[in-house]
Design a protein around this motif. Sequence first.
Motif, mmCIF file in Angstrom:
data_model
loop_
_atom_site.group_PDB
_atom_site.id
_atom_site.type_symbol
_atom_site.label_atom_id
_atom_site.label_comp_id
_atom_site.label_asym_id
_atom_site.label_seq_id
_atom_site.Cartn_x
_atom_site.Cartn_y
_atom_site.Cartn_z
ATOM 1 N N TYR A 1 -11.632 4.417 6.271
ATOM 2 C CA TYR A 1 -10.833 5.321 5.444
ATOM 3 C C TYR A 1 -11.358 5.293 4.012
ATOM 4 O O TYR A 1 -11.839 4.267 3.523
ATOM 5 C CB TYR A 1 -9.360 4.899 5.418
ATOM 6 C CG TYR A 1 -8.684 4.934 6.767
ATOM 7 C CD1 TYR A 1 -8.077 6.096 7.240
ATOM 8 C CD2 TYR A 1 -8.669 3.790 7.580
ATOM 9 C CE1 TYR A 1 -7.461 6.119 8.478
ATOM 10 C CE2 TYR A 1 -8.058 3.817 8.824
ATOM 11 C CZ TYR A 1 -7.453 4.984 9.265
ATOM 12 O OH TYR A 1 -6.856 5.006 10.503
ATOM 13 N N THR B 1 -6.481 -0.218 5.649
ATOM 14 C CA THR B 1 -5.604 0.517 4.731
ATOM 15 C C THR B 1 -6.079 0.392 3.284
ATOM 16 O O THR B 1 -5.986 -0.687 2.694
ATOM 17 C CB THR B 1 -4.159 -0.007 4.812
ATOM 18 O OG1 THR B 1 -3.733 -0.013 6.178
ATOM 19 C CG2 THR B 1 -3.226 0.873 3.996
ATOM 20 N N ASP C 1 -6.517 -5.001 5.988
ATOM 21 C CA ASP C 1 -6.133 -4.561 7.335
ATOM 22 C C ASP C 1 -4.802 -5.189 7.752
ATOM 23 O O ASP C 1 -4.413 -5.092 8.912
ATOM 24 C CB ASP C 1 -7.214 -4.935 8.361
ATOM 25 C CG ASP C 1 -7.281 -6.433 8.631
ATOM 26 O OD1 ASP C 1 -6.863 -7.211 7.747
ATOM 27 O OD2 ASP C 1 -7.748 -6.830 9.710
ATOM 28 N N TYR D 1 -0.948 5.322 -0.085
ATOM 29 C CA TYR D 1 -1.537 4.774 1.129
ATOM 30 C C TYR D 1 -1.776 5.916 2.106
ATOM 31 O O TYR D 1 -1.194 7.006 1.977
ATOM 32 C CB TYR D 1 -0.614 3.715 1.749
ATOM 33 C CG TYR D 1 0.810 4.198 1.940
ATOM 34 C CD1 TYR D 1 1.210 4.798 3.129
ATOM 35 C CD2 TYR D 1 1.744 4.091 0.914
ATOM 36 C CE1 TYR D 1 2.498 5.265 3.294
ATOM 37 C CE2 TYR D 1 3.038 4.563 1.061
ATOM 38 C CZ TYR D 1 3.405 5.152 2.255
ATOM 39 O OH TYR D 1 4.689 5.627 2.407
ATOM 40 N N ASN E 1 -7.846 -2.960 -0.805
ATOM 41 C CA ASN E 1 -7.674 -2.561 0.598
ATOM 42 C C ASN E 1 -7.599 -3.796 1.481
ATOM 43 O O ASN E 1 -8.036 -4.886 1.099
ATOM 44 C CB ASN E 1 -8.793 -1.615 1.066
ATOM 45 C CG ASN E 1 -10.162 -2.029 0.585
ATOM 46 O OD1 ASN E 1 -10.631 -3.112 0.907
ATOM 47 N ND2 ASN E 1 -10.813 -1.176 -0.199
ATOM 48 N N ALA F 1 -0.571 4.671 7.892
ATOM 49 C CA ALA F 1 -0.149 3.290 7.622
ATOM 50 C C ALA F 1 1.365 3.152 7.676
ATOM 51 O O ALA F 1 2.012 2.768 6.691
ATOM 52 C CB ALA F 1 -0.702 2.837 6.273
#
Length: 529
Positions: free
Chosen positions: A150, A413, A433, A311, A431, A315
Amino acid sequence: MLYTPSYQKLEQQYPDTCYECQSNDDVYNQKSCSVHKSEPPTEECPLTKERSDKCTDCRCSRSGFGIICCCFFILSIAITTALILQLSYGNSIPPGKTAHGAVATDYTNCSQIGTKILRKGGNAIDAAVAATVCMTVVAPHKTGIGGGGYIMIYSQIGPKTQLVVDFVNNTIEGQFGKANTRIPAVLKALELVQSLRGNLAWQEVIEPSVSLARTGFIASRELAYELSKHSDYEKKFHPVNGGEIYQRPILANTLELVGQHGADVLYNGSLSSEIVSKIGTDQKLLRDLASYEPQVIAAKETSLFDHTILYPPHANLVEFTLKELEKLHIQKENATTIESQIQVAEALVHANLISQHPIITRQKYAGVVAMDWQGTYVSIVTGLNSPLNVSLKTDAGFFLDTIDQRDGLINLTPVLFHDDVPNCGLSGSFNSDDPAVIGQILYNYLAVGFNLSTTIEYPRYYLLPDGVAIENDSSYSIDMAVLNQLKSSRPPSAVDPNSIMKSINMIIERRNKISSHSDSRGGGLSSRY
């Protein structure tokens, strides 16, 4: 007592690293950075930006002579700086602006590549893209151009930009999905954002990583360890030891072609057949590859401790976690109390227990964050479900990614945050996860008021499928009441928390000063100028 990881080796390797320049209450030290051997490096020496000067206190004498001297001094500095910038950057920087920026990654060379791109007149998008391509070269155990991820972009000057590029959720469809293989989406997504918002030519952004892959880079101990665990890799390729020069000439050739002709050489060009040949001969594979496009969507937002948190729409667990924290209504003046810390721990456990998402127990992603003098933040997080899969190593020099029962990359994320204070406000980016870790980072920085380096290096707790794993250090002891609360909510995990080592790199701006920090867990150093 604060958590203080071992920095001795980093100090020896990077003796010019900036040391502590910020106090715990975020009052910046205006003195120049100097090395204090009794303090760990924090990489957060502030960089003054001449975007607005409304929050800068006047330090000049109030006497007439003092004011005149001060004005002449400031004018001399300004003229000299402007001349140097004009000579160095040409017309890439508008009048009245000072070129500053920062890039934070898990590998020092990649951070430096990012800031070199900024120095050439590139913006945060150019820098973050260049640093991410670099990470695909130096960290195949975490990420690669065969993976997904992302990108989030936020601009706080002019028309607000809050967009997300998703190159995970549509990468396991069609014939690739049937073959349990991901469409290699990274380069397509990077090229998309760079072509839309970058300042430099695509080849300029790719070239530093071509050189690094061809001439070689110092292999990290983590890379050497991960390669040693894959016996198939060592049988097919020579073993690599940490600290040795590691070259990737085939990948260098691929990236050189990509730089010269664009990412289409992978998706609908000379390298396409080499990619799909590892999966099958069905022509539909080639069509799926040629037609792939990342998704561009708007970011979502919520509020936490008087800040707006941005975000990606996917998410949902991050959103739920942050809303659970906001429901606590903890005031900043009470954030350091044991009662508040217990409440936060309970909220994070509750939020993440209801989820059926698998939590990755070791890092399989690379996070890159960048910011430029225009006030643009870029957060890029890319990864692989199954790194170093020799059976899917393409003739183009990189690994394709396999898909398990559930795509673990959906947890990646990027996070951006800002307040609404004009000119002197706070904004930042990182960022991860792990929703629980995201909650801990935001709580410690926005509510508790830790400075940037302490926020990142502070011990964390991980909510794993079999229980809770809590980091600890000889110089820090988590409060027993909080520890007991965590253990009563979840049994201790059998996983060693030191084996998780999820790295979080972060950049913030407060009062027009930029600070950056690369997590010691990842072994990198941030770079800024």
